[in-house]
Design a protein around this motif. Structure first.
Motif, mmCIF file in Angstrom:
data_model
loop_
_atom_site.group_PDB
_atom_site.id
_atom_site.type_symbol
_atom_site.label_atom_id
_atom_site.label_comp_id
_atom_site.label_asym_id
_atom_site.label_seq_id
_atom_site.Cartn_x
_atom_site.Cartn_y
_atom_site.Cartn_z
ATOM 1 N N ILE A 195 0.828 -1.250 -0.251
ATOM 2 C CA ILE A 195 -0.005 -0.076 0.141
ATOM 3 C C ILE A 195 0.716 1.333 -0.064
ATOM 4 N N GLN A 196 2.004 1.324 0.736
ATOM 5 C CA GLN A 196 2.643 2.476 0.936
ATOM 6 C C GLN A 196 3.447 2.635 -0.128
ATOM 7 N N ARG A 197 3.947 1.655 -0.904
ATOM 8 C CA ARG A 197 4.738 1.618 -2.122
ATOM 9 C C ARG A 197 3.708 1.923 -3.587
ATOM 10 N N ASP A 198 2.324 1.562 -3.483
ATOM 11 C CA ASP A 198 1.648 1.805 -4.656
ATOM 12 C C ASP A 198 0.680 3.197 -4.767
ATOM 13 N N TYR A 199 0.686 3.893 -3.290
ATOM 14 C CA TYR A 199 -0.049 5.099 -3.070
ATOM 15 C C TYR A 199 0.849 5.918 -2.587
ATOM 16 N N ARG A 200 0.912 7.074 -3.209
ATOM 17 C CA ARG A 200 1.760 8.028 -2.906
ATOM 18 C C ARG A 200 1.567 9.021 -1.865
ATOM 19 N N THR A 201 0.318 9.525 -1.719
ATOM 20 C CA THR A 201 0.082 10.368 -0.776
ATOM 21 C C THR A 201 -0.589 9.651 0.637
ATOM 22 N N GLU A 202 -0.623 10.382 1.648
ATOM 23 C CA GLU A 202 -1.242 9.638 3.013
ATOM 24 C C GLU A 202 -2.512 9.714 2.770
ATOM 25 N N SER A 203 -3.284 10.455 2.229
ATOM 26 C CA SER A 203 -4.564 10.489 1.922
ATOM 27 C C SER A 203 -5.153 9.235 1.271
ATOM 28 N N GLU A 204 -4.355 8.916 0.093
ATOM 29 C CA GLU A 204 -4.587 7.799 -0.781
ATOM 30 C C GLU A 204 -4.467 6.495 -0.194
ATOM 31 N N ARG A 205 -3.261 6.333 0.976
ATOM 32 C CA ARG A 205 -3.190 5.313 1.549
ATOM 33 C C ARG A 205 -4.366 5.174 2.709
ATOM 34 N N ALA A 206 -4.589 6.037 3.147
ATOM 35 C CA ALA A 206 -5.803 6.074 4.307
ATOM 36 C C ALA A 206 -7.004 5.324 3.529
ATOM 37 N N GLU A 207 -7.189 5.528 2.343
ATOM 38 C CA GLU A 207 -8.169 4.820 1.739
ATOM 39 C C GLU A 207 -8.167 3.339 1.685
ATOM 40 N N GLN A 208 -6.910 2.946 1.497
ATOM 41 C CA GLN A 208 -6.619 1.678 1.252
ATOM 42 C C GLN A 208 -6.649 0.651 2.632
ATOM 43 N N TYR A 209 -6.031 1.501 3.733
ATOM 44 C CA TYR A 209 -5.768 0.730 5.069
ATOM 45 C C TYR A 209 -6.835 -0.088 5.397
ATOM 46 N N PRO A 210 -8.279 0.204 5.370
ATOM 47 C CA PRO A 210 -9.440 -0.517 5.927
ATOM 48 C C PRO A 210 -9.348 -1.994 5.136
ATOM 49 N N ARG A 211 -8.772 -2.196 4.240
ATOM 50 C CA ARG A 211 -8.702 -3.457 3.509
ATOM 51 C C ARG A 211 -7.878 -4.511 4.596
ATOM 52 N N LEU A 212 -7.203 -3.935 5.242
ATOM 53 C CA LEU A 212 -6.361 -4.922 6.128
ATOM 54 C C LEU A 212 -7.153 -5.919 6.989
ATOM 55 N N SER A 213 -8.243 -5.478 7.474
ATOM 56 C CA SER A 213 -9.170 -6.219 8.265
ATOM 57 C C SER A 213 -9.639 -7.247 7.735
ATOM 58 N N HIS A 214 -9.808 -7.191 6.597
ATOM 59 C CA HIS A 214 -10.782 -8.556 5.904
ATOM 60 C C HIS A 214 -9.883 -9.006 4.549
ATOM 61 N N GLU A 215 -9.023 -8.302 3.903
ATOM 62 C CA GLU A 215 -8.506 -8.883 2.848
ATOM 63 C C GLU A 215 -7.633 -10.062 3.064
ATOM 64 N N LEU A 216 -6.950 -10.227 4.332
ATOM 65 C CA LEU A 216 -5.971 -10.992 4.581
ATOM 66 C C LEU A 216 -6.797 -12.398 5.422
ATOM 67 N N ARG A 217 -7.919 -12.007 5.769
ATOM 68 C CA ARG A 217 -8.801 -12.938 6.552
ATOM 69 C C ARG A 217 -8.300 -14.621 6.054
#
Length: 489
Positions: free
Chosen positions: A183-205
């Motif tokens: 996520i930190q590699r593919d998204y350059r701004t912190e706001s873009e990254r913040a939109e992706q972080y919620p995926r953590l709770s279920h995409e790896l489940r």
């Protein structure tokens, strides 16, 4: 590190044994010589009150909230896990106690973890040396602060993970770390990254074996040991249970899928009588229990239940029989678990609820067989884990409906009628009735009593003054077939 400077947190193993052995059997109020209950009097909830009492009142530590292991024992940084245990609801449960909930480990510090390696990570520092302290959460309902006073201390154990479990923990941690690195590699701004972080709770489940992460970002996510894994650790302490070992260890869920594919190729189309002869086990009339026993033998174990095998117990895989009619349609709805429905009204959020943990915290191995003229014929397997979409829609729906019925006092007992519009009578002469909980006709997940009749002697559950049979959570038979036909495992 702060523990090396705080003398109140430095112990020998003998000192800890003496202090904790002296309080086994006493309640948290009995041992609260630091007056923490009095300090927090008037508050409804104090997060971590049981752990604070063990650390401050029993061990005599100074209070702190730093992100480091709690104490030093014989020179080793040691984390204390004060864990509430509950009695299993199922009479045939293999456990004396179960962990009430997943066990929190430490924060997922997003900006730090992407630069860490496992051995030096804060996650592993918290888990390398553990001191488990168990207390009995002796209440069927969620309690406020005052309720904790009467909870007795059950025991304690020093614990280190086996090399095998350490490898699985490392594997899980790397999945989380690498997910965040991408996520930190593919998204350059912190706001873009913040939109992706919620995926953590279920995409790896669907991949994590021993841990999960909760709650959802932007709430600070935490690593947690799965409830099934923590329960297995505790159960070995309480009962000394020796779990059956598989000849080939399971290191990822794909190992289960591969073995199931091999077994399906070997046994598909054979009757249970034929399979019993091949495997050298007795086939009795209890088809469902036999089906699970067949699975354990196919995996190379002599156990009768999947949760008697260590690899399955710790990763939370539940075996479920799926009987089909000769036509291929579903024969029956699937009974899942017995909940405490009243406690749902006290849960602060759906993601922290018991029903969310059940659906999100387990994988299910469906054992599919068909009733035919030739006998019961084995069809195959399907490993299921529930998608976040299913949980947020179908599971949340029933959770909200039940909460509303109980909280708004609109729960009713509805009389049941036959096809002619006549009220159905029980053999005892009473009318058959059922509460207006979510039904199978309208929901993927629903609530229904488990007894064969609604006679008064079976009505042991009372909600809002209404007597009813114990109510279980079920999965609609049509939903089961849909899950089998989906390619989600």
């Amino acid at each position: 590190m702060k523990n090396s400077k705080d003398k109140s947190r430095i112990f020998t193993r003998s000192q800890v044994d003496t202090l904790l052995s002296a309080v086994i059997g006493q309640t948290l109020e009995d041992v609260d010589n630091a007056g923490l209950f009095k300090l927090h009097a008037g508050r409804e909830k104090v997060k971590g009150i049981a752990g604070d009492i063990i650390e401050v009142s029993v061990l005599g530590c100074n209070k702190d909230s730093l992100q480091e292991p709690d104490i030093i024992v014989d020179g080793e940084l040691t984390e204390i896990k004060t864990t509430g245990m509950v009695k299993p609801k199922k009479n045939d449960s293999p456990y004396l106690f179960e962990c009430k909930e997943p066990v929190s480990v430490t924060a997922v510090s997003i900006d730090k973890i992407v630069h860490e390696e496992f051995e030096s990570s804060n996650f592993w520092h918290k888990l390398a040396h553990l001191l488990w302290v168990y207390y009995w959460y002796n209440s069927a309902e969620t309690v406020k602060l005052e309720g904790y006073k009467q909870f007795p201390i059950l025991g304690f154990q020093f614990y280190q993970f086996s090399d095998e479990n350490k490898l699985l923990l490392r594997q899980d941690w790397l999945l989380v770390r690498d997910f965040l690195i991408v996520i930190q590699r593919d998204y350059r701004t912190e706001s873009e990254r913040a939109e992706q972080y919620p995926r953590l709770s279920h995409e790896l489940r669907g991949q994590l074996m021993l841990i999960d992460t909760a709650p959802k970002y932007p709430n600070p996510p935490r690593f947690r040991l799965k409830r099934s894994f923590a329960t297995q650790i505790a159960n070995q302490y309480f009962t000394g249970k020796k779990y059956d070992q598989l000849p080939q260890k399971i290191t990822k869920y794909a190992d289960i899928d591969t073995k199931c594919q091999q077994m399906t190729a070997q046994f598909q189309g054979k009757t249970f009588n034929e399979i019993a002869d091949i495997l050298g086990i007795e086939f009795n009339r209890d088809v469902k229990n036999f089906a699970e026993q067949v699975v354990t033998h196919m995996f190379g174990s002599k156990a009768k239940k999947l949760n008697d095998i260590e690899d399955f117990a710790k990763i939370g895989v539940i075996a479920k029989s799926v009987p089909l009619r000769a036509t291929g349609s579903g024969k029956e709805d699937m009974k899942l678990f017995l909940p405490n429905l009243v406690s749902w009204t006290e849960e602060e959020s759906f993601e922290d609820s018991a029903i969310y943990d059940y659906f999100a915290g387990h994988h299910f191995l469906f054992i599919i067989y068909q009733h035919t003229a030739a006998g019961v014929v084995f069809k195959g397997f399907k490993r299921i884990f529930f998608s976040e979409e299913f949980i947020q829609h179908s599971v949340r729906k029933v959770w909200e409906q039940v909460r509303n019925l109980i909280s708004n006092r609109t729960l009713r007992l509805i009389r049941e009628y036959d096809d002619n519009g006549e009220p159905i009578m029980n053999v005892t002469g009473s009318y058959r009735e059922a509460p207006n909980f979510p039904k199978a006709s309208e929901n993927d997940v629903f609530v229904r009593g488990g007894a064969s009749t609604s006679d008064d002697k079976h009505k042991t559950l009372v909600i809002n003054g209404l007597k009813m049979m114990p109510q279980s959570i079920w999965l609609n038979r049509h939903t089961v077939l849909k899950l089998i036909n989906e390619n989600n495992a």
